[in-house]
Design an enzyme around this catalytic site. Sequence first.
Site, short mmCIF file in Angstrom:
data_model
loop_
_atom_site.label_atom_id
_atom_site.label_comp_id
_atom_site.label_asym_id
_atom_site.label_seq_id
_atom_site.Cartn_x
_atom_site.Cartn_y
_atom_site.Cartn_z
N ARG A 12 -6.67 5.05 -1.60
CA ARG A 12 -5.83 5.28 -0.54
C ARG A 12 -4.53 5.57 -0.97
O ARG A 12 -4.24 5.69 -2.31
CB ARG A 12 -6.28 4.31 0.56
CG ARG A 12 -5.80 2.79 0.16
CD ARG A 12 -6.18 1.99 1.17
NE ARG A 12 -5.42 0.66 0.66
CZ ARG A 12 -5.65 -0.44 1.61
NH1 ARG A 12 -6.14 -0.48 2.67
NH2 ARG A 12 -4.66 -1.37 1.26
N GLU B 74 0.90 0.83 5.00
CA GLU B 74 1.29 0.39 3.98
C GLU B 74 1.76 1.42 2.72
O GLU B 74 1.17 1.65 1.62
CB GLU B 74 0.62 -0.60 3.08
CG GLU B 74 0.15 -2.09 3.62
CD GLU B 74 -0.61 -2.91 2.87
OE1 GLU B 74 -1.18 -2.74 1.93
OE2 GLU B 74 -0.29 -4.27 3.37
N CYS C 182 4.68 9.80 -6.85
CA CYS C 182 4.02 11.04 -7.29
C CYS C 182 4.60 11.94 -8.27
O CYS C 182 6.16 11.84 -8.01
CB CYS C 182 3.51 12.03 -6.09
SG CYS C 182 2.79 13.38 -6.30
N CYS D 63 4.18 15.23 -9.16
CA CYS D 63 3.55 16.45 -9.19
C CYS D 63 4.92 17.61 -9.14
O CYS D 63 5.97 17.26 -9.06
CB CYS D 63 2.69 16.78 -7.81
SG CYS D 63 3.52 17.09 -6.57
N GLU E 88 -0.22 -8.12 9.35
CA GLU E 88 -1.58 -8.41 9.03
C GLU E 88 -1.15 -10.02 8.22
O GLU E 88 -0.31 -10.08 7.62
CB GLU E 88 -1.88 -7.57 7.79
CG GLU E 88 -2.39 -6.28 8.33
CD GLU E 88 -2.72 -5.55 7.14
OE1 GLU E 88 -3.29 -5.83 5.95
OE2 GLU E 88 -2.69 -4.28 7.38
N TRP F 204 -8.52 -9.69 -3.47
CA TRP F 204 -7.94 -8.67 -4.60
C TRP F 204 -7.13 -9.53 -5.46
O TRP F 204 -6.57 -9.08 -6.55
CB TRP F 204 -7.10 -7.58 -3.82
CG TRP F 204 -6.32 -8.22 -2.64
CD1 TRP F 204 -6.70 -7.78 -1.36
CD2 TRP F 204 -4.89 -8.83 -2.90
NE1 TRP F 204 -5.48 -8.67 -0.67
CE2 TRP F 204 -4.62 -8.90 -1.45
CE3 TRP F 204 -4.26 -8.98 -3.84
CZ2 TRP F 204 -3.39 -9.33 -0.95
CZ3 TRP F 204 -2.88 -9.62 -3.56
CH2 TRP F 204 -2.55 -9.83 -1.94
N LYS G 178 -15.28 -6.05 1.17
CA LYS G 178 -16.37 -6.96 1.84
C LYS G 178 -16.17 -8.31 1.78
O LYS G 178 -16.77 -9.20 2.51
CB LYS G 178 -18.00 -6.42 1.67
CG LYS G 178 -18.13 -6.44 -0.06
CD LYS G 178 -19.61 -5.91 -0.35
CE LYS G 178 -19.87 -5.76 -1.58
NZ LYS G 178 -18.97 -5.14 -2.37
N TYR G 179 -15.21 -8.98 0.82
CA TYR G 179 -15.38 -10.29 0.74
C TYR G 179 -14.06 -10.65 0.96
O TYR G 179 -13.49 -11.76 0.69
CB TYR G 179 -15.63 -10.77 -0.95
CG TYR G 179 -17.24 -10.47 -1.05
CD1 TYR G 179 -18.07 -10.95 -0.33
CD2 TYR G 179 -17.43 -9.44 -2.36
CE1 TYR G 179 -19.21 -10.40 -0.29
CE2 TYR G 179 -18.81 -9.36 -2.60
CZ TYR G 179 -19.82 -9.63 -1.60
OH TYR G 179 -21.03 -9.31 -2.10
N HIS G 180 -13.30 -9.87 1.76
CA HIS G 180 -11.94 -10.31 2.21
C HIS G 180 -12.20 -11.11 3.44
O HIS G 180 -13.00 -10.79 4.52
CB HIS G 180 -11.19 -9.05 2.49
CG HIS G 180 -9.71 -9.26 2.79
ND1 HIS G 180 -9.14 -9.75 3.92
CD2 HIS G 180 -8.27 -8.83 2.08
CE1 HIS G 180 -7.87 -9.81 3.81
NE2 HIS G 180 -7.61 -9.37 2.54
#
Length: 676
Positions: free
Chosen positions: A112, A151, A156, A158, A311, A319, A360-362
Site C-alpha cells: 500500500r 498514512e 518515488c 520515477c 488510531e 509489526w 491478522k494478528y494485530h
Amino acid sequence: MSWNENLKKVPYGGDYNPEQWPEEIWEEDMKLFKQAGIDTVTLNVFSWASLQPSEDEYDFERLDKIVKLVTDNGMNIIMATSTGAHPAWMAKRHPDILRTDFEGRKRKFGGRHNSCPTSPTYRMYAGRLASRLAAQYKNQKNIIAWHISNEFGGECYCESCEKAFREWVQDRYKTIEEVNKAWNTSFWGHTFYDFDEIVLPNALSEESVWGGRLHTDFQGISIDYRRFNSDAILSCYCLERDEIRKVIPDANITTNLMAFFKPLDYRRWAKEMDFVSWDNYPQPSDSPARIAMSHDLMRGVGDGAPFALMEQTPSVTNWQPYNSLKRPGVMRLWSYQAMAHGADSVLFFQMRRSIGACEKYHGAVIDHVGTGNTRVFREITELGKELWEIGRCSIGMETKSEVAVMFDWDNWWATELSAGPTNEMNYRETITQYYESLRKLNVNVDIISQDSDLTKYKVVIAPLLYMIKDDLDQRIRAFIEGGGSFVTGVFSGYVQESDLVITGGYPGKLRDILGIWVEETDAFPPEKHNHFSYHGQRYFARKMCDLVHLEGAKMLDDYGYLEDFYQGMPVITSRKLGGGRAYYVATESDEDFRAVFLSDVLGKAGVHPLTFTSSDVEVTSRENDEEKILYVLNHGESEGIYELHEDGTELISGIELASGMHRIAPKDVHIIRRPK
Ligand code: GLA
Ligand code: ZN
C-alpha cells in the site's frame, strides 16, 4: 466550523472493515459495538478496488449498505476515501501509477502507499473517487469527518517525479544561476546549465547508504528533494480535499498523520488540514514522556488546536519485532493521555481482527474468538462507559503552555544529512531529551515550529537549531528583548535555508544574540565523553563540544574537568539582552544536568509547575474561558500522589476533591475540573 464543535461526547470507535466479512457478522458487530459504548466508525479505508472495478465503473452498493447499517445503529462516521492503496487493474493498465524506488527499480503492484504522487493517472482517479464519494454521501448527516487516503508517505524516483522536481526547483529559484548558488554546485564541478540536467538524488546519483546511515554528496539537493517530496504528496491530499470541498463546502477534512514521521513536513501539512489527526503506536519501551511528545507535536503543527486520535491498538500491534501486550489498564491510561495532550477522540485500529494477510494478528476490539468475552473487550467496554459519562469533558479546550520546544523538519533532514561533525547526530533524540526533562518538571510544553509565534511563551528551547530560516533570528532577538528566555546549543546557527554556511563565525546569525563565538567543534565516539561542571557538580559532555569564546555573554561554567586542550573554555553561557536572557549549552549532556539547568532557567523565567506529583505521575491541563481541567495520570506500578491547589470535581468518579494531597492508584487517571 471546527470538527469538534458539535460533538456531544468523545468519539469512541475506529477503523471498521466489514467488507472483509460476510454480512451475517455485521449484525453481530453492531451488538458488540453497542455493548462496548462505541459510537464512531471509520469506514472505507481500503476499498478502492471494490468501489471502482474498472475505468468508468463505480459501485457504491456495499458501502451504501454499510453506511445504512451503522447509521441505523446510531453511529457517527469518519469517511475515508480509500486512495491509500490502488486497485491491481489500475496498476496493470496504467503502470505510471507505480512508484520507482531509491535504487531506481520500478515497482509492481503490491503493498500500500504505492502510488506515484505525480502520476497524472493516479491523480485523476484519486480526485474522481473523492468527488464521487462526496456526491454519494453529501447528505449523510452523521459523517463527522472525511479521512483522505491513509498514512500518506514514502518516496518515488520515477521520471514523472523527476520532471516535477525540476519544476518545483524552478518555481523556488526561478533561474538556474540561483539553483547553482543555492546548491553550491561549483563544488565538484556540478554546475547546471539547464533545469533538464537536474536529476533526483537517490542511489543512482547523489545519495548512498553507508554503515546504515544515509549519505548525500549535496545536502542542498537532498534537502530540497525532501521538501519537494513532502509537497508532492501533500498535493495529493489537497486535490482530494478540494474535490470533497466542492461538493460539501463545510466538510471537516483530515488525514491520519504519524507524529515524528521524517519524510513529511507535517507543519506544512497541518496548514492544509481542517484538523490534525494521528495514529499513536508507541514502542513498548517508550517512556510516557516520549509518547506525550508525539501528541504535543501533533497539537503543535496545528498551532495548538485540539486534534483527533485516529488510531491506536486496543491491545497489541503485529509489526514490531516483539509485540508485547498493553498491560491491563494501559489502553485506558494512554487513551486519556492523548486527551490530556489535546486529543478530542479515542479511536482504534481495528474493530474486528481480520483472518488473512499481514494484520491478522494485530489487536482489535473484537478478537478472532468473536465474542465480547475477552480481557481487551472488557477494558474497552469499561472505557466506553466512562467516555459516555464524562461527556464533552475537555473537547475543544486548549492547552496553555509557558514553555516551548522547537522542532523543525528541515533541521531534522539537514542535521542528519550533514557530513560532520558526527555520525551520531540524532535530531529527534536531542529534542526529545530536552522535552522529557521539561515534562519531569510538570509543565505543559508546546512543540513549536520556526514560524510559530514565540511571544506567547516565557521560555523557548531550540536545541540543534542548525538551520535558521527566514527572519527567525530577528524574532528570537525580539522575543528575548521582550523578556523571554531562549536556550539553544551545540551545532546551531550554522546555515541558511539551502544549507549554505553563514560565514563570519559560528553560530552565524545567533552569534550576536548569544554573545559568543564558536571557533571549533570537537566530536566524540559514543564510548568517549568529557566532563564539565555546573554549580560545582560534574556532568558528562557527550557527542560534541564547542570551543566557545565569550563576546558579551557570561560564562555559567566551563569544561572544568576536561582533560583536553580546551580546558577552561565556557560550556554554559548566558547573556542578558533587553528584558530577557539567551543561554547556550555547548555540548550534549544527560538528564542529571538538564534537570538542574532547566529548573534554573524555568525558575528565573517565572515558570511554575502545574502542581507537585510523585515521580511516575504525569500532569497536564486544558482549559477554556469557563473552566480548567487537570489530567493526572499515574504511569507507575505503585500508588502515586499529587497535590491539588484548589478544590475540584473528579469527572470519572464524580467525587469532589478538596485542595491538598491526593493518592492515585497505579495506571489510574484522575480528571479534575474546576471553574475558572
Ligand atoms: C496504521 C494503518 C492501519 C494499520 C495499522 C496497524 O496505522 O493506518 O491501516 O495498518 O497501522 O498498526
Ligand atoms: Zn513518481
